[in-house]
Design a protein around this motif. Structure first.
Motif, short mmCIF file in Angstrom:
data_model
loop_
_atom_site.label_atom_id
_atom_site.label_comp_id
_atom_site.label_asym_id
_atom_site.label_seq_id
_atom_site.Cartn_x
_atom_site.Cartn_y
_atom_site.Cartn_z
N UNK A 56 -0.02 -3.77 18.74
CA UNK A 56 -0.69 -2.55 17.71
C UNK A 56 -0.36 -1.27 18.19
N UNK A 57 1.00 -0.93 17.51
CA UNK A 57 1.21 0.93 17.66
C UNK A 57 1.14 2.33 16.27
N UNK A 58 0.43 1.29 15.34
CA UNK A 58 -0.06 2.26 14.78
C UNK A 58 -0.99 1.70 13.45
N UNK A 59 -1.86 2.44 12.85
CA UNK A 59 -2.31 1.44 11.79
C UNK A 59 -2.69 2.85 10.83
N UNK A 60 -2.13 1.71 9.31
CA UNK A 60 -1.27 2.59 8.56
C UNK A 60 -2.47 3.61 7.66
N UNK A 61 -2.66 3.88 6.89
CA UNK A 61 -3.55 4.51 5.95
C UNK A 61 -3.64 3.26 4.60
N UNK A 62 -5.06 3.12 4.46
CA UNK A 62 -5.02 2.03 3.07
C UNK A 62 -4.89 3.35 2.11
N UNK A 63 -5.07 4.47 1.33
CA UNK A 63 -4.51 5.52 0.78
C UNK A 63 -3.73 5.18 0.29
N UNK A 64 -2.63 4.61 1.01
CA UNK A 64 -1.34 5.16 0.65
C UNK A 64 -0.69 3.83 -0.39
N UNK A 65 -1.69 2.21 0.10
CA UNK A 65 -1.12 1.14 -0.01
C UNK A 65 -1.55 0.17 -0.90
N UNK A 66 -0.52 -0.57 -1.17
CA UNK A 66 -0.94 -1.47 -2.81
C UNK A 66 -1.05 -2.34 -2.37
N UNK A 67 -1.10 -4.00 -3.10
CA UNK A 67 -0.83 -4.56 -2.42
C UNK A 67 -0.04 -4.68 -4.49
#
Length: 243
Positions: free
Chosen positions: A151-162
């Protein structure tokens, strides 16, 4: 040749590689094949004027017979898919040439629970912005990993959409994108990416958690349970009404 209407390309040309040898699109779902449930969701949507069905080449004759058996008046053509999903959509666009429509929806055949409301809201956004896709917020933590699975980065969920389908576009925009990206079609995983590669913006509308995609045997089992429960509820309501 266009008008203000909406045509849908339903894409089911894959080989169900994650289904352990079973073709998910022809599995039973509420008394009909999965692919029939998907087509009939678009048949029932008032905003949809025409449907192009894209299937595996060895399923074309079967689906033509299914269309006759079940009576699908909106289906204008049933054609074979291509080497990739985007190539299958390109085949669908070619089959659409003689059908008037100003907007085109592209939908996964493995999403049989799509609602008329989702189709309508995505179409309304496409009419305003040119290109629109439904997306749902990410519930899980998403981590970016390197080639060694570190793991090299945790992505911000608020800016993500499936992102789901149907993805709806102004027809001229989608056809132009497919012409411009013809040599790269195998590299795209959805139609929004093809259009986005031309520099056009993509508007995201609220998706529907119920609009699941059947990908694995577990997905299929859950979808069959949902269909069974829906039929049971309908029978119960009819019994109550007769009482």
């Amino acid at each position: 040749m266009t008008n203000s209407g909406l045509a849908a390309i339903i894409v089911g040309g894959g080989r169900s590689r994650r289904m352990h040898g079973h073709d998910k699109l022809y599995a039973p779902l509420g008394g009909r094949p999965v692919i029939a449930a998907t087509v009939e969701a678009f048949e029932a949507a008032a905003s949809v004027d025409a449907v192009i069905l894209v299937v595996a080449d060895d399923r074309v004759a079967h689906c033509q017979a299914l269309a006759r058996e079940r009576g699908w008046p909106k289906v204008r053509a049933i054609c074979a898919g291509g080497a990739s999903r985007s190539h299958s959509v390109a085949n669908g666009l070619r089959a659409l040439q003689s059908t008037p429509a100003a907007y085109v929806a592209v939908h996964d055949a493995a999403r049989p629970f799509v609602s008329p409301e989702l189709i309508d809201s995505t179409l309304a956004a496409a009419q305003q912005h040119g290109a629109a896709v439904p997306g749902i917020p990410i519930a899980d933590t998403i981590r970016h990993v390197d080639g060694n699975d570190q793991a090299c980065e945790t992505l911000p969920r608020d800016a993500l959409r499936a992102v789901q389908t149907p993805q709806i576009f102004a027809r001229a925009l989608l056809e132009q994108a497919y012409r411009e990206q013809h040599a790269r079609l195998a590299s795209f995983t959805d139609d929004a990416a093809v259009v986005e590669a031309t520099g056009a913006p993509i508007h995201v509308v609220p998706g529907d958690y119920g609009n699941m995609k059947i990908t694995t045997p577990t997905d299929l089992a859950f979808a069959q349970w949902r269909a069974h429960e829906a039929h049971a509820n309908v029978r119960s309501q009819r019994s109550d009404g007769d009482a």
